[in-house]
Design a protein around this motif. Structure first.
Motif, PDB file in Angstrom:
ATOM      1  N   THR A  16      85.726  44.450  56.464  1.00 26.57           N
ATOM      2  CA  THR A  16      86.659  43.330  56.476  1.00 26.57           C
ATOM      3  C   THR A  16      86.039  42.148  57.228  1.00 26.57           C
ATOM      4  O   THR A  16      85.058  42.301  57.949  1.00 26.57           O
ATOM      5  N   GLY A  17      86.624  40.976  57.031  1.00 21.51           N
ATOM      6  CA  GLY A  17      86.021  39.788  57.619  1.00 21.51           C
ATOM      7  C   GLY A  17      84.612  39.585  57.103  1.00 21.51           C
ATOM      8  O   GLY A  17      83.721  39.086  57.802  1.00 21.51           O
ATOM      9  N   ALA A  18      84.404  39.940  55.831  1.00 21.51           N
ATOM     10  CA  ALA A  18      83.053  40.029  55.276  1.00 21.51           C
ATOM     11  C   ALA A  18      82.381  38.682  55.078  1.00 21.51           C
ATOM     12  O   ALA A  18      81.148  38.616  54.989  1.00 21.51           O
ATOM     13  N   ALA A  19      83.148  37.605  55.007  1.00 21.33           N
ATOM     14  CA  ALA A  19      82.555  36.298  54.742  1.00 21.33           C
ATOM     15  C   ALA A  19      82.042  35.608  55.997  1.00 21.33           C
ATOM     16  O   ALA A  19      81.365  34.587  55.908  1.00 21.33           O
ATOM     17  N   GLY A  20      82.340  36.153  57.169  1.00 17.36           N
ATOM     18  CA  GLY A  20      81.910  35.548  58.418  1.00 17.36           C
ATOM     19  C   GLY A  20      80.477  35.885  58.772  1.00 17.36           C
ATOM     20  O   GLY A  20      79.786  36.638  58.076  1.00 17.36           O
ATOM     21  N   LEU A  21      80.024  35.350  59.898  1.00 15.20           N
ATOM     22  CA  LEU A  21      78.631  35.512  60.322  1.00 15.20           C
ATOM     23  C   LEU A  21      78.256  36.981  60.467  1.00 15.20           C
ATOM     24  O   LEU A  21      77.253  37.446  59.889  1.00 15.20           O
ATOM     25  N   ILE A  22      79.032  37.737  61.243  1.00 15.00           N
ATOM     26  CA  ILE A  22      78.744  39.154  61.424  1.00 15.00           C
ATOM     27  C   ILE A  22      79.049  39.924  60.146  1.00 15.00           C
ATOM     28  O   ILE A  22      78.299  40.817  59.750  1.00 15.00           O
ATOM     29  N   GLY A  46      84.175  32.077  50.472  1.00 17.62           N
ATOM     30  CA  GLY A  46      83.102  32.618  51.290  1.00 17.62           C
ATOM     31  C   GLY A  46      82.522  33.908  50.742  1.00 17.62           C
ATOM     32  O   GLY A  46      81.348  34.220  50.965  1.00 17.62           O
ATOM     33  N   LEU A  47      83.342  34.666  50.011  1.00 16.60           N
ATOM     34  CA  LEU A  47      82.878  35.933  49.441  1.00 16.60           C
ATOM     35  C   LEU A  47      81.876  35.741  48.311  1.00 16.60           C
ATOM     36  O   LEU A  47      81.189  36.693  47.927  1.00 16.60           O
ATOM     37  N   VAL A  56      77.468  45.853  45.985  1.00 20.96           N
ATOM     38  CA  VAL A  56      78.521  45.144  46.725  1.00 20.96           C
ATOM     39  C   VAL A  56      79.533  44.572  45.750  1.00 20.96           C
ATOM     40  O   VAL A  56      79.180  43.891  44.784  1.00 20.96           O
ATOM     41  N   SER A  57      80.805  44.865  46.001  1.00 24.46           N
ATOM     42  CA  SER A  57      81.900  44.220  45.279  1.00 24.46           C
ATOM     43  C   SER A  57      82.774  43.515  46.312  1.00 24.46           C
ATOM     44  O   SER A  57      82.743  43.849  47.501  1.00 24.46           O
ATOM     45  N   ALA A  58      83.531  42.525  45.860  1.00 22.81           N
ATOM     46  CA  ALA A  58      84.305  41.705  46.794  1.00 22.81           C
ATOM     47  C   ALA A  58      85.756  41.600  46.356  1.00 22.81           C
ATOM     48  O   ALA A  58      86.075  41.702  45.169  1.00 22.81           O
ATOM     49  N   MET A  59      86.612  41.381  47.348  1.00 27.87           N
ATOM     50  CA  MET A  59      88.041  41.261  47.097  1.00 27.87           C
ATOM     51  C   MET A  59      88.636  40.370  48.182  1.00 27.87           C
ATOM     52  O   MET A  59      88.335  40.544  49.372  1.00 27.87           O
TER      53      MET A  59
END
Length: 251
Positions: A16-22, A46-47, A56-59
């Protein structure tokens, strides 16, 4: 920075929070280690950084909402289940003196940082219990989980809560092979630079946080449960963050 080698081949990871720096580094590190990763963030734009990335898949969605948490797990179950949950989503930018925080802002920070971790963690442990198998949860904490920042009281409360949540899961469900640990990084920036307030003398790279996360999620950390791994360059060990204020023992 080069990463430590881990093997997550055949495992399914939710970040989670996958679009951020970490978050971006976490997703790439797990994928590079062979995992199939579901990257989730409220920031749909961001995703797009993960478009075309293998495994990798995104949601997108607000993970503080139960219907979104349900939808995430429906997708996970449809795509093969879950082995590792990484609770990285957080609202970090708020800087407000405690005396000035309104209840609406307080509730928003609690929802983004702590409610989301609860909603995903409780679904993960129920799934693992029903499957008769273990699993690993790694949640992002902060030095603020045990020591106060200036003007970040709501954030610090959520990080203390995430650590308490991890301990509760470890104690109640550790016998089922379910582990819950935290990583508490400090001064994480994309480009490492000198930092006089950290005993290490420099800031922390997101790759270093990701390596610690993969370690806690791996079988190498099988006997670590309810633990907080501080990736902070020695910050938590220091009595005062300003070395100029360290005048005498006992001060």
């Amino acid at each position: 920075m080069s990463g430590v080698r881990f093997d997550f081949s055949g495992e399914r990871v939710l970040v989670t929070g996958a679009a951020g720096l970490i978050g971006r580094v976490l997703v790439r590190r797990f994928a590079d280690a062979g995992a199939d990763v579901l990257a989730v963030d409220v920031d749909a734009e961001g995703l797009k950084v993960f478009d075309g990335l293998p495994r990798v898949s995104a949601m997108s969605g607000d993970l503080a909402r139960e219907d979104v948490a349900d939808a995430v797990f429906e997708r996970l179950l449809r795509d093969g289940g879950l082995d590792v949950l990484v609770n990285n989503a957080a609202m970090t930018e708020l800087r407000t003196p405690f005396i000035d925080i309104g209840a609406d802002v307080w509730d928003a920070v609690i929802a983004a940082n702590l409610r989301s971790a609860y909603l995903l963690s409780v679904r993960a442990v129920r799934y693992w219990r029903e499957q008769g198998r273990g699993g690993a949860i790694v949640s992002m904490s902060s030095p603020g989980g045990s020591r106060a920042h200036e003007d970040q009281s709501a954030y610090d409360v959520t990080k203390a809560g995430v650590e308490a949540l991890s301990r509760a899961i470890a104690v109640e469900l550790g016998g089922l092979g379910i582990r819950a640990n935290c990583v508490a990084p400090a001064s994480v920036v994309g480009d490492v630079r000198p930092a006089a307030d950290l005993p290490a003398g420099r800031t922390t790279a997101p790759e270093e946080v990701a390596d610690a996360t993969l370690y806690l999620a791996s079988s190498a950390a099988a006997q670590l449960n309810g633990h907080v791994l501080r990736v902070d360059g020695g910050l938590h060990a220091r009595l005062r963050t300003d070395p100029s204020q360290e005048r005498r023992p006992g001060g």
